[in-house]
Design an enzyme around this catalytic site. Sequence first.
Site, PDB file in Angstrom:
ATOM      1  N   ASN A 168       0.853  -1.190   0.000  1.00 41.17           N
ATOM      2  CA  ASN A 168       0.000   0.000   0.000  1.00 41.17           C
ATOM      3  C   ASN A 168       0.888   1.239   0.000  1.00 41.17           C
ATOM      4  O   ASN A 168       1.960   1.235   0.603  1.00 41.17           O
ATOM      5  CB  ASN A 168      -0.868  -0.004   1.273  1.00 41.17           C
ATOM      6  CG  ASN A 168      -1.787   1.202   1.363  1.00 41.17           C
ATOM      7  OD1 ASN A 168      -2.442   1.575   0.387  1.00 41.17           O
ATOM      8  ND2 ASN A 168      -1.842   1.831   2.528  1.00 41.17           N
ATOM      9  N   ASP A 200      -2.912   0.414   7.770  1.00 38.37           N
ATOM     10  CA  ASP A 200      -1.672   1.168   7.528  1.00 38.37           C
ATOM     11  C   ASP A 200      -0.561   0.769   8.507  1.00 38.37           C
ATOM     12  O   ASP A 200       0.330   1.565   8.810  1.00 38.37           O
ATOM     13  CB  ASP A 200      -1.925   2.684   7.602  1.00 38.37           C
ATOM     14  CG  ASP A 200      -2.881   3.161   6.519  1.00 38.37           C
ATOM     15  OD1 ASP A 200      -2.864   2.580   5.416  1.00 38.37           O
ATOM     16  OD2 ASP A 200      -3.659   4.093   6.776  1.00 38.37           O
ATOM     17  N   HIS A 248       0.978   5.175   1.155  1.00 36.19           N
ATOM     18  CA  HIS A 248       0.265   6.036   2.104  1.00 36.19           C
ATOM     19  C   HIS A 248       0.980   7.391   2.196  1.00 36.19           C
ATOM     20  O   HIS A 248       2.204   7.431   2.298  1.00 36.19           O
ATOM     21  CB  HIS A 248       0.223   5.364   3.479  1.00 36.19           C
ATOM     22  CG  HIS A 248      -0.570   6.140   4.475  1.00 36.19           C
ATOM     23  ND1 HIS A 248      -1.957   6.116   4.496  1.00 36.19           N
ATOM     24  CD2 HIS A 248      -0.188   6.999   5.444  1.00 36.19           C
ATOM     25  CE1 HIS A 248      -2.383   6.926   5.451  1.00 36.19           C
ATOM     26  NE2 HIS A 248      -1.335   7.470   6.047  1.00 36.19           N
ATOM     27  N   SER A 256       4.949   6.622   2.518  1.00 40.46           N
ATOM     28  CA  SER A 256       5.436   5.298   2.905  1.00 40.46           C
ATOM     29  C   SER A 256       4.825   4.247   1.992  1.00 40.46           C
ATOM     30  O   SER A 256       3.662   4.349   1.614  1.00 40.46           O
ATOM     31  CB  SER A 256       4.987   4.950   4.335  1.00 40.46           C
ATOM     32  OG  SER A 256       5.345   5.954   5.252  1.00 40.46           O
TER      33      SER A 256
HETATM   34  C1  GRF Z   1      -2.498   8.787  -2.666  1.00 39.97           C
HETATM   35  O1  GRF Z   1      -2.200   9.938  -1.940  1.00 39.97           O
HETATM   36  C2  GRF Z   1      -2.186   7.548  -1.867  1.00 39.97           C
HETATM   37  O2  GRF Z   1      -1.075   7.692  -1.040  1.00 39.97           O
HETATM   38  C3  GRF Z   1      -3.429   7.390  -1.031  1.00 39.97           C
HETATM   39  O3  GRF Z   1      -4.481   7.749  -1.881  1.00 39.97           O
HETATM   40  C4  GRF Z   1      -4.006   8.644  -2.884  1.00 39.97           C
HETATM   41  C5  GRF Z   1      -4.322   8.030  -4.212  1.00 39.97           C
HETATM   42  O4  GRF Z   1      -4.019   8.894  -5.278  1.00 39.97           O
HETATM   43  N1  GRF Z   1      -3.528   6.057  -0.490  1.00 39.97           N
HETATM   44  P1  GRF Z   1      -4.089   8.375  -6.779  1.00 39.97           P
HETATM   45  O5  GRF Z   1      -5.495   7.785  -6.960  1.00 39.97           O
HETATM   46  O6  GRF Z   1      -3.033   7.337  -6.960  1.00 39.97           O
HETATM   47  O7  GRF Z   1      -3.878   9.576  -7.630  1.00 39.97           O
END
Ligand code: GRF
Length: 191
Positions: free
Chosen positions: A108, A146, A110, A137
């Site tokens: 994932n 997370d 984050h 991360s």
């Molecule tokens: C990103 O900020 C990611 O870290 C979080 O959700 C957002 C997704 O953005 N989990 P995208 O859809 O990849 O543009």
Amino acid sequence: MKRKIGVLVSGRGSNLQAMIDACAVGELNAKITVVISDKPDAPALRRVEGTSTAAVVVERKSYQTAEEFDSAVASVLEEHGVEIVVLAGFMRVLGPGFIHRFRDRVINIHPSLLPSFPGLNAQRQALLHGVKITGCSVHLVNETLDGGPILAQTAVPVLPDDTEESLSARILKEEHKLLVKVLQEMCACAP
Ligand code: GRF
């Protein structure tokens, strides 16, 4: 051999795009075989339209329980031979059954330096706490939200006049690079 990646999304898909681009130029020795969205109108789905990557919608409301939903998502990934699962802006929490099926193969991205600011609105949490450094991360997904083992992080400064938008944009640029870097390492390892 190209590793087969499956990507779970719910929204915009800019991290998905970073992976698509890295595969296209050979920076990533992988093929994204399937993109699954829980939202039929997710803009991310459009990013693979007309390509050999399958775009599949699996909606939570089509299933009675979260376990059945998770199992449907896992089955689609398995049908497409997926070896590595990337949660890229996927807004659902996957249960233990799913984690078990793909143990140590789900990552994932984050937008904070975990373990700080897990959950929603990580960039807003960073601003509210007044931290001067935040970041992004990539971690293995386990049963804790997370909370799985951290694989890589990038620090990003918080500037005095930052808004949630400006900070999010600065972090997002680094997310794209970090995600590809981690996948490069994972793809270089033997299955
Ligand atoms: C990103 O900020 C990611 O870290 C979080 O959700 C957002 C997704 O953005 N989990 P995208 O859809 O990849 O543009």
